[in-house]
Design a protein around this motif. Structure first.
Motif, PDB file in Angstrom:
ATOM      1  N   SER A   1       9.790 -20.620  18.750  1.00  0.00           N
ATOM      2  CA  SER A   1       9.685 -19.209  18.376  1.00  0.00           C
ATOM      3  C   SER A   1      11.055 -18.624  18.060  1.00  0.00           C
ATOM      4  CB  SER A   1       9.045 -18.435  19.532  1.00  0.00           C
ATOM      5  OG  SER A   1       9.309 -17.051  19.433  1.00  0.00           O
ATOM      6  N   ASP A   2      11.102 -17.736  17.067  1.00  0.00           N
ATOM      7  CA  ASP A   2      12.377 -17.091  16.735  1.00  0.00           C
ATOM      8  C   ASP A   2      12.784 -16.054  17.769  1.00  0.00           C
ATOM      9  OD1 ASP A   2      10.560 -15.089  16.170  1.00  0.00           O
ATOM     10  OD2 ASP A   2      11.121 -14.862  14.059  1.00  0.00           O
ATOM     11  N   ARG A   3      11.993 -15.917  18.821  1.00  0.00           N
ATOM     12  CA  ARG A   3      12.358 -15.040  19.930  1.00  0.00           C
ATOM     13  C   ARG A   3      13.106 -15.799  21.035  1.00  0.00           C
ATOM     14  NH1 ARG A   3       6.968 -11.192  20.696  1.00  0.00           N
ATOM     15  NH2 ARG A   3       6.618 -10.794  18.473  1.00  0.00           N
ATOM     16  N   VAL A   4      13.240 -17.089  20.864  1.00  0.00           N
ATOM     17  CA  VAL A   4      14.007 -17.920  21.793  1.00  0.00           C
ATOM     18  C   VAL A   4      15.466 -17.893  21.352  1.00  0.00           C
ATOM     19  CG1 VAL A   4      14.326 -20.261  22.688  1.00  0.00           C
ATOM     20  CG2 VAL A   4      12.012 -19.390  22.274  1.00  0.00           C
ATOM     21  N   SER A   5      16.377 -17.872  22.314  1.00  0.00           N
ATOM     22  CA  SER A   5      17.803 -17.811  22.020  1.00  0.00           C
ATOM     23  C   SER A   5      18.232 -18.945  21.087  1.00  0.00           C
ATOM     24  CB  SER A   5      18.608 -17.882  23.321  1.00  0.00           C
ATOM     25  OG  SER A   5      19.979 -18.070  23.051  1.00  0.00           O
ATOM     26  N   ILE A   6      19.012 -18.601  20.056  1.00  0.00           N
ATOM     27  CA  ILE A   6      19.499 -19.619  19.119  1.00  0.00           C
ATOM     28  C   ILE A   6      20.470 -20.580  19.793  1.00  0.00           C
ATOM     29  CG2 ILE A   6      19.164 -18.155  17.095  1.00  0.00           C
ATOM     30  CD1 ILE A   6      22.174 -17.621  17.128  1.00  0.00           C
ATOM     31  N   GLU A   7      20.926 -20.232  21.001  1.00  0.00           N
ATOM     32  CA  GLU A   7      21.846 -21.106  21.733  1.00  0.00           C
ATOM     33  C   GLU A   7      21.224 -22.460  22.048  1.00  0.00           C
ATOM     34  OE1 GLU A   7      24.243 -18.712  24.891  1.00  0.00           O
ATOM     35  OE2 GLU A   7      22.340 -17.677  24.628  1.00  0.00           O
ATOM     36  N   VAL A   8      19.887 -22.534  22.017  1.00  0.00           N
ATOM     37  CA  VAL A   8      19.220 -23.792  22.373  1.00  0.00           C
ATOM     38  C   VAL A   8      19.439 -24.872  21.315  1.00  0.00           C
ATOM     39  CG1 VAL A   8      17.434 -22.592  23.693  1.00  0.00           C
ATOM     40  CG2 VAL A   8      17.016 -23.152  21.300  1.00  0.00           C
ATOM     41  N   ASP A   9      19.835 -24.481  20.106  1.00  0.00           N
ATOM     42  CA  ASP A   9      20.071 -25.451  19.037  1.00  0.00           C
ATOM     43  C   ASP A   9      21.447 -26.083  19.234  1.00  0.00           C
ATOM     44  OD1 ASP A   9      20.374 -26.905  16.744  1.00  0.00           O
ATOM     45  OD2 ASP A   9      19.922 -25.261  15.366  1.00  0.00           O
ATOM     46  N   LEU A  10      21.476 -27.368  19.566  1.00  0.00           N
ATOM     47  CA  LEU A  10      22.724 -28.062  19.879  1.00  0.00           C
ATOM     48  C   LEU A  10      23.362 -28.721  18.658  1.00  0.00           C
ATOM     49  CD1 LEU A  10      21.685 -29.705  23.274  1.00  0.00           C
ATOM     50  CD2 LEU A  10      22.637 -27.436  22.831  1.00  0.00           C
ATOM     51  N   GLY A  11      22.903 -28.331  17.483  1.00  0.00           N
ATOM     52  CA  GLY A  11      23.524 -28.841  16.266  1.00  0.00           C
ATOM     53  C   GLY A  11      23.101 -30.238  15.886  1.00  0.00           C
ATOM     54  N   LEU A  12      21.955 -30.680  16.363  1.00  0.00           N
ATOM     55  CA  LEU A  12      21.472 -32.035  16.085  1.00  0.00           C
ATOM     56  C   LEU A  12      20.366 -32.055  15.037  1.00  0.00           C
ATOM     57  CD1 LEU A  12      21.379 -33.257  19.797  1.00  0.00           C
ATOM     58  CD2 LEU A  12      22.965 -34.043  18.028  1.00  0.00           C
ATOM     59  N   ASN A  13      20.080 -30.897  14.455  1.00  0.00           N
ATOM     60  CA  ASN A  13      19.018 -30.760  13.457  1.00  0.00           C
ATOM     61  C   ASN A  13      17.655 -31.150  14.031  1.00  0.00           C
ATOM     62  OD1 ASN A  13      18.018 -30.114  10.875  1.00  0.00           O
ATOM     63  ND2 ASN A  13      18.108 -32.241  10.203  1.00  0.00           N
ATOM     64  N   LEU A  14      17.447 -30.772  15.289  1.00  0.00           N
ATOM     65  CA  LEU A  14      16.185 -31.097  15.955  1.00  0.00           C
ATOM     66  C   LEU A  14      15.369 -29.857  16.323  1.00  0.00           C
ATOM     67  CD1 LEU A  14      17.381 -33.972  18.337  1.00  0.00           C
ATOM     68  CD2 LEU A  14      15.741 -34.190  16.445  1.00  0.00           C
ATOM     69  N   VAL A  15      15.936 -28.668  16.161  1.00  0.00           N
ATOM     70  CA  VAL A  15      15.252 -27.430  16.541  1.00  0.00           C
ATOM     71  C   VAL A  15      15.104 -26.538  15.318  1.00  0.00           C
ATOM     72  CG1 VAL A  15      15.301 -25.366  17.997  1.00  0.00           C
ATOM     73  CG2 VAL A  15      16.191 -27.539  18.883  1.00  0.00           C
ATOM     74  N   ASP A  16      13.857 -26.174  15.001  1.00  0.00           N
ATOM     75  CA  ASP A  16      13.576 -25.240  13.914  1.00  0.00           C
ATOM     76  C   ASP A  16      12.934 -23.986  14.494  1.00  0.00           C
ATOM     77  OD1 ASP A  16      14.500 -26.878  11.832  1.00  0.00           O
ATOM     78  OD2 ASP A  16      12.590 -27.960  11.750  1.00  0.00           O
ATOM     79  N   PHE A  17      13.413 -22.827  14.076  1.00  0.00           N
ATOM     80  CA  PHE A  17      12.906 -21.548  14.579  1.00  0.00           C
ATOM     81  C   PHE A  17      11.918 -20.958  13.580  1.00  0.00           C
ATOM     82  CE2 PHE A  17      17.036 -22.207  16.511  1.00  0.00           C
ATOM     83  CZ  PHE A  17      16.833 -21.830  17.830  1.00  0.00           C
ATOM     84  N   LEU A  18      10.768 -20.499  14.101  1.00  0.00           N
ATOM     85  CA  LEU A  18       9.736 -19.906  13.264  1.00  0.00           C
ATOM     86  C   LEU A  18       9.228 -18.610  13.875  1.00  0.00           C
ATOM     87  CD1 LEU A  18       7.486 -22.997  12.402  1.00  0.00           C
ATOM     88  CD2 LEU A  18       9.187 -21.925  10.945  1.00  0.00           C
ATOM     89  N   SER A  19       8.815 -17.688  13.017  1.00  0.00           N
ATOM     90  CA  SER A  19       8.158 -16.480  13.486  1.00  0.00           C
ATOM     91  C   SER A  19       6.799 -16.851  14.088  1.00  0.00           C
ATOM     92  CB  SER A  19       7.958 -15.520  12.309  1.00  0.00           C
ATOM     93  OG  SER A  19       7.018 -14.518  12.632  1.00  0.00           O
ATOM     94  N   ILE A  20       6.359 -16.075  15.069  1.00  0.00           N
ATOM     95  CA  ILE A  20       5.037 -16.332  15.675  1.00  0.00           C
ATOM     96  C   ILE A  20       3.975 -15.410  15.075  1.00  0.00           C
ATOM     97  CG2 ILE A  20       5.768 -17.391  17.839  1.00  0.00           C
ATOM     98  CD1 ILE A  20       5.717 -14.673  19.147  1.00  0.00           C
ATOM     99  N   GLU A  21       4.159 -15.100  13.794  1.00  0.00           N
ATOM    100  CA  GLU A  21       3.183 -14.263  13.085  1.00  0.00           C
ATOM    101  C   GLU A  21       2.129 -15.106  12.381  1.00  0.00           C
ATOM    102  OE1 GLU A  21       5.282 -11.700  10.461  1.00  0.00           O
ATOM    103  OE2 GLU A  21       6.285 -10.576  12.078  1.00  0.00           O
ATOM    104  N   SER A  22       2.476 -16.349  12.035  1.00  0.00           N
ATOM    105  CA  SER A  22       1.566 -17.160  11.229  1.00  0.00           C
ATOM    106  C   SER A  22       1.383 -18.559  11.811  1.00  0.00           C
ATOM    107  CB  SER A  22       2.086 -17.264   9.791  1.00  0.00           C
ATOM    108  OG  SER A  22       1.335 -18.207   9.054  1.00  0.00           O
ATOM    109  N   ALA A  23       0.199 -18.821  12.360  1.00  0.00           N
ATOM    110  CA  ALA A  23      -0.104 -20.165  12.859  1.00  0.00           C
ATOM    111  C   ALA A  23      -0.173 -21.160  11.708  1.00  0.00           C
ATOM    112  CB  ALA A  23      -1.430 -20.149  13.618  1.00  0.00           C
ATOM    113  N   SER A  24      -0.531 -20.664  10.528  1.00  0.00           N
ATOM    114  CA  SER A  24      -0.614 -21.528   9.348  1.00  0.00           C
ATOM    115  C   SER A  24       0.752 -22.102   8.989  1.00  0.00           C
ATOM    116  CB  SER A  24      -1.165 -20.724   8.167  1.00  0.00           C
ATOM    117  OG  SER A  24      -1.228 -21.515   7.002  1.00  0.00           O
ATOM    118  N   GLU A  25       1.814 -21.285   9.134  1.00  0.00           N
ATOM    119  CA  GLU A  25       3.164 -21.769   8.832  1.00  0.00           C
ATOM    120  C   GLU A  25       3.575 -22.853   9.815  1.00  0.00           C
ATOM    121  OE1 GLU A  25       7.788 -20.147   8.338  1.00  0.00           O
ATOM    122  OE2 GLU A  25       6.176 -18.763   8.875  1.00  0.00           O
ATOM    123  N   TRP A  26       3.210 -22.696  11.080  1.00  0.00           N
ATOM    124  CA  TRP A  26       3.521 -23.729  12.074  1.00  0.00           C
ATOM    125  C   TRP A  26       2.774 -25.023  11.739  1.00  0.00           C
ATOM    126  CZ3 TRP A  26       6.020 -23.150  17.190  1.00  0.00           C
ATOM    127  CH2 TRP A  26       6.740 -21.946  17.303  1.00  0.00           C
TER     128      TRP A  26
END
Length: 365
Positions: free
Chosen positions: A298-323
């Protein structure tokens, strides 16, 4: 061992949740000839980590009370009767205010407030009033401040000034070794086929499992072969299971409860999802990146969780279809353990290193 310094940690219950798992990762690596952990809990129920704590020389001390004020009084009385405790380390977010007030009135000189979240998740007027009191009190009574990340520190303490940022560390070598032995765990254990998705976390509103079920519905509507494994327990357990039945998702959505094989599940999954309404710095996302597992967050989770390994993608929780779109596209696991290890060490996620730093802090008190 007379020279061992005992630190009293304040938690709700030592189950396999984020803050508690982080605390155990540190406890396992700390020098027990110098520092020992004991734990105040607020339940008579046995926690997932209680047996291990006892084996490591720690104590579980339940304090049972009907409300926070009575709990605070009992904690104060306990501390007055146990002068061996000079350090109280609280992990209960806003409730740290009550517990550190009790410690202060009991004469405890070293009172640590530790922030593990970026929000209390409450919005009613009376709850906001309590939140403001707790935030102000925390800042006044804590003699030492720790945050799992910048956003968690900003929430509880108003800034990162005079706050030690202690990332939610993991046992890197052990996790990688366990993961390498369990790449086919889901297929072998559950006969999983198609896209293998996991969600790890307490079954509560903040984790937004209802949205996860919307994603599952969308995948089923598109006739995608998938399995969603929900790991955890909590107050929404029966409600979510009934929703899975009502949505005719029983064949695709499985509840594993409080599972001990988290590393094995991560090692054999294709994706982890975390559509949370808010988070601090979830240790489970450090664990997922340690074993190279891609995550949709979720894009409501702190961006700090992304450790620069290209393993975390942030998405809005408005559209289940996008997920669903992202899950279908798929993303390869990261296999370069050297790069992962370098990133984790660089960003301060080694439990062994952090335990040494924490030991130094306790010994300086």
């Amino acid at each position: 061992m007379k020279n061992v310094k005992r630190v009293l940690h304040i938690v709700g219950k030592m189950d396999r949740a984020g803050a508690e798992t982080m605390l155990m990762n540190l406890y396992r690596h700390i020098d027990h000839s110098q520092i020992q952990f004991d734990f105040i809990t607020f339940t008579n129920e046995v926690g997932d980590y209680d047996a291990e704590i006892t084996n490591l020389g720690g104590k579980i001390i339940p304090i049972i009370a009907s409300n926070p004020i009575k709990r605070m009084v009992k904690l104060k009385q306990f501390l007055q009767n146990h002068p061996e405790y000079k350090i109280v380390h609280a992990h209960t977010l806003l409730s740290n205010a009550f517990h550190l007030l009790a410690a202060k009135h009991a004469g405890i000189p070293h009172r640590i407030s530790h922030s593990h979240s970026t929000s209390n998740g409450k919005s009613r007027t009376i709850q906001k009033i309590y939140e403001q009191w707790a935030l102000i009190t925390n800042r006044k009574v804590a003699t030492y401040r720790i945050g799992c990340g910048e956003q968690a520190a900003n929430y509880l303490f108003g800034s990162t000034r005079n706050v030690w940022l202690l990332p939610n560390a993991v046992d890197i070598k052990k996790m990688m070794a366990d993961a390498n032995q369990a790449r086919d765990y889901l297929s072998q254990e559950f006969g999983s086929k198609g896209i293998k998705i996991i969600q790890v976390g307490r079954l509560s509103n903040v984790k937004n499992h209802q949205f996860s079920l919307q994603i599952a519905e969308e995948l089923k509507r598109r006739r995608i072969d998938f399995a969603l494994y929900i790991i955890g327990q909590g107050p929404l357990d029966e409600i979510l299971k009934q929703q899975v039945k009502d949505k005719l998702l029983v064949d695709s959505v499985k509840f594993l409860g409080m599972c001990t094989h988290i590393t094995e599940l991560m090692a054999s999954a294709d994706y982890m999802i975390m559509p949370s309404l808010h988070e601090g710095f979830p240790v489970v996302l450090v664990e997922s990146q340690t074993v190279g597992l891609p995550a949709l967050v979720s894009d409501r989770v702190s961006i700090e969780v992304d450790l620069g390994l290209n393993l975390v993608d942030f998405l809005s929780i408005e559209s289940a279809s996008e997920w669903a779109d992202r899950l279908i596209l798929s993303k390869p696991r990261m296999r370069n353990e050297e790069s992962i290890t370098d990133s984790l060490n660089k960003n301060g996620f080694s439990a062994e290193t952090n335990a040494k730093k924490l030991t130094e802090i306790y010994l300086s008190m």
